[in-house]
Motif scaffolding. Structure first.
Motif, PDB file in Angstrom:
ATOM      1  N   ILE A  29      51.953  23.444 -12.480  1.00  0.00           N
ATOM      2  CA  ILE A  29      53.319  23.211 -12.013  1.00  0.00           C
ATOM      3  C   ILE A  29      53.409  21.801 -11.466  1.00  0.00           C
ATOM      4  O   ILE A  29      52.626  21.425 -10.581  1.00  0.00           O
ATOM      5  CB  ILE A  29      53.705  24.223 -10.916  1.00  0.00           C
ATOM      6  N   PHE A  30      54.336  21.031 -11.983  1.00  0.00           N
ATOM      7  CA  PHE A  30      54.597  19.694 -11.474  1.00  0.00           C
ATOM      8  C   PHE A  30      55.807  19.776 -10.556  1.00  0.00           C
ATOM      9  O   PHE A  30      56.806  20.402 -10.896  1.00  0.00           O
ATOM     10  CB  PHE A  30      54.875  18.718 -12.630  1.00  0.00           C
ATOM     11  N   LEU A  31      55.708  19.155  -9.381  1.00  0.00           N
ATOM     12  CA  LEU A  31      56.799  19.195  -8.402  1.00  0.00           C
ATOM     13  C   LEU A  31      57.230  17.770  -8.063  1.00  0.00           C
ATOM     14  O   LEU A  31      56.389  16.868  -7.990  1.00  0.00           O
ATOM     15  CB  LEU A  31      56.326  19.889  -7.125  1.00  0.00           C
ATOM     16  N   ASN A  32      58.523  17.598  -7.835  1.00  0.00           N
ATOM     17  CA  ASN A  32      58.998  16.295  -7.365  1.00  0.00           C
ATOM     18  C   ASN A  32      59.965  16.475  -6.208  1.00  0.00           C
ATOM     19  O   ASN A  32      60.400  17.579  -5.921  1.00  0.00           O
ATOM     20  CB  ASN A  32      59.603  15.473  -8.501  1.00  0.00           C
ATOM     21  N   SER A  44      49.520  20.613   0.146  1.00  0.00           N
ATOM     22  CA  SER A  44      48.515  21.339   0.929  1.00  0.00           C
ATOM     23  C   SER A  44      49.091  22.633   1.481  1.00  0.00           C
ATOM     24  O   SER A  44      48.434  23.681   1.464  1.00  0.00           O
ATOM     25  CB  SER A  44      48.010  20.472   2.087  1.00  0.00           C
ATOM     26  N   TYR A  45      50.324  22.563   1.967  1.00  0.00           N
ATOM     27  CA  TYR A  45      50.975  23.767   2.473  1.00  0.00           C
ATOM     28  C   TYR A  45      51.140  24.803   1.358  1.00  0.00           C
ATOM     29  O   TYR A  45      50.877  25.988   1.556  1.00  0.00           O
ATOM     30  CB  TYR A  45      52.340  23.440   3.098  1.00  0.00           C
ATOM     31  N   MET A  46      51.570  24.367   0.189  1.00  0.00           N
ATOM     32  CA  MET A  46      51.767  25.290  -0.939  1.00  0.00           C
ATOM     33  C   MET A  46      50.455  25.980  -1.313  1.00  0.00           C
ATOM     34  O   MET A  46      50.437  27.192  -1.549  1.00  0.00           O
ATOM     35  CB  MET A  46      52.310  24.541  -2.163  1.00  0.00           C
ATOM     36  N   VAL A  47      49.375  25.216  -1.385  1.00  0.00           N
ATOM     37  CA  VAL A  47      48.069  25.794  -1.731  1.00  0.00           C
ATOM     38  C   VAL A  47      47.696  26.865  -0.707  1.00  0.00           C
ATOM     39  O   VAL A  47      47.278  27.968  -1.075  1.00  0.00           O
ATOM     40  CB  VAL A  47      46.989  24.684  -1.813  1.00  0.00           C
ATOM     41  N   GLY A  59      45.665  21.701  -5.654  1.00  0.00           N
ATOM     42  CA  GLY A  59      46.787  20.776  -5.601  1.00  0.00           C
ATOM     43  C   GLY A  59      46.376  19.327  -5.500  1.00  0.00           C
ATOM     44  O   GLY A  59      45.325  19.006  -4.943  1.00  0.00           O
ATOM     45  N   LYS A  60      47.216  18.479  -6.051  1.00  0.00           N
ATOM     46  CA  LYS A  60      47.077  17.019  -5.937  1.00  0.00           C
ATOM     47  C   LYS A  60      48.468  16.464  -5.689  1.00  0.00           C
ATOM     48  O   LYS A  60      49.444  16.934  -6.251  1.00  0.00           O
ATOM     49  CB  LYS A  60      46.531  16.406  -7.236  1.00  0.00           C
ATOM     50  N   ASN A  61      48.525  15.450  -4.861  1.00  0.00           N
ATOM     51  CA  ASN A  61      49.801  14.793  -4.632  1.00  0.00           C
ATOM     52  C   ASN A  61      49.615  13.280  -4.766  1.00  0.00           C
ATOM     53  O   ASN A  61      48.505  12.796  -4.852  1.00  0.00           O
ATOM     54  CB  ASN A  61      50.372  15.154  -3.265  1.00  0.00           C
ATOM     55  N   SER A  70      47.796  23.728  -9.718  1.00  0.00           N
ATOM     56  CA  SER A  70      47.119  24.260 -10.892  1.00  0.00           C
ATOM     57  C   SER A  70      46.264  25.449 -10.525  1.00  0.00           C
ATOM     58  O   SER A  70      45.667  25.488  -9.456  1.00  0.00           O
ATOM     59  CB  SER A  70      46.233  23.167 -11.495  1.00  0.00           C
ATOM     60  N   ARG A  71      46.191  26.394 -11.443  1.00  0.00           N
ATOM     61  CA  ARG A  71      45.266  27.516 -11.269  1.00  0.00           C
ATOM     62  C   ARG A  71      43.823  27.084 -11.555  1.00  0.00           C
ATOM     63  O   ARG A  71      42.894  27.811 -11.241  1.00  0.00           O
ATOM     64  CB  ARG A  71      45.639  28.654 -12.218  1.00  0.00           C
TER      65      ARG A  71
END
Length: 83
Positions: A29-32, A44-47, A59-61, A70-71
């Motif tokens: 999932i890509f987020l913006n 980090s919060y989402m993970v 996660g990476k930002n 990513s799973r």
């Protein structure tokens, strides 16, 4: 997924974003439009929140208000994306 100002403009939006990620059953999932959430990096919060609900994501930002969940651990993502 455009999360519109880090989900800060709608009460409960961050929880709904987590729900949608789970519901999508997506592997990547890509987020913006990311912003810190309650003083913590959004990815980090989402993970942590996904993990709390029983889902393992990595996660990476970037400093550009975008990120990826990513799973798969990230070395494996690079392999998948190169196919």
């Amino acid at each position: 997924m455009n999360i519109w100002m880090g989900g800060s403009k709608v009460d409960g939006a961050v929880g709904m974003i987590v729900d949608e990620i789970i519901h999508s059953d997506a592997d990547i999932i890509f987020l913006n439009e990311l912003r810190d959430y309650r003083g913590e990096n959004f990815i980090s919060y989402m993970v942590k929140e996904l993990n709390r609900r029983g889902y393992t994501f990595y996660g990476k930002n970037s400093p550009l208000s975008v990120g990826v969940l990513s799973r798969f651990p990230f070395p494996r993502i690079h392999l998948l994306l190169s196919l």
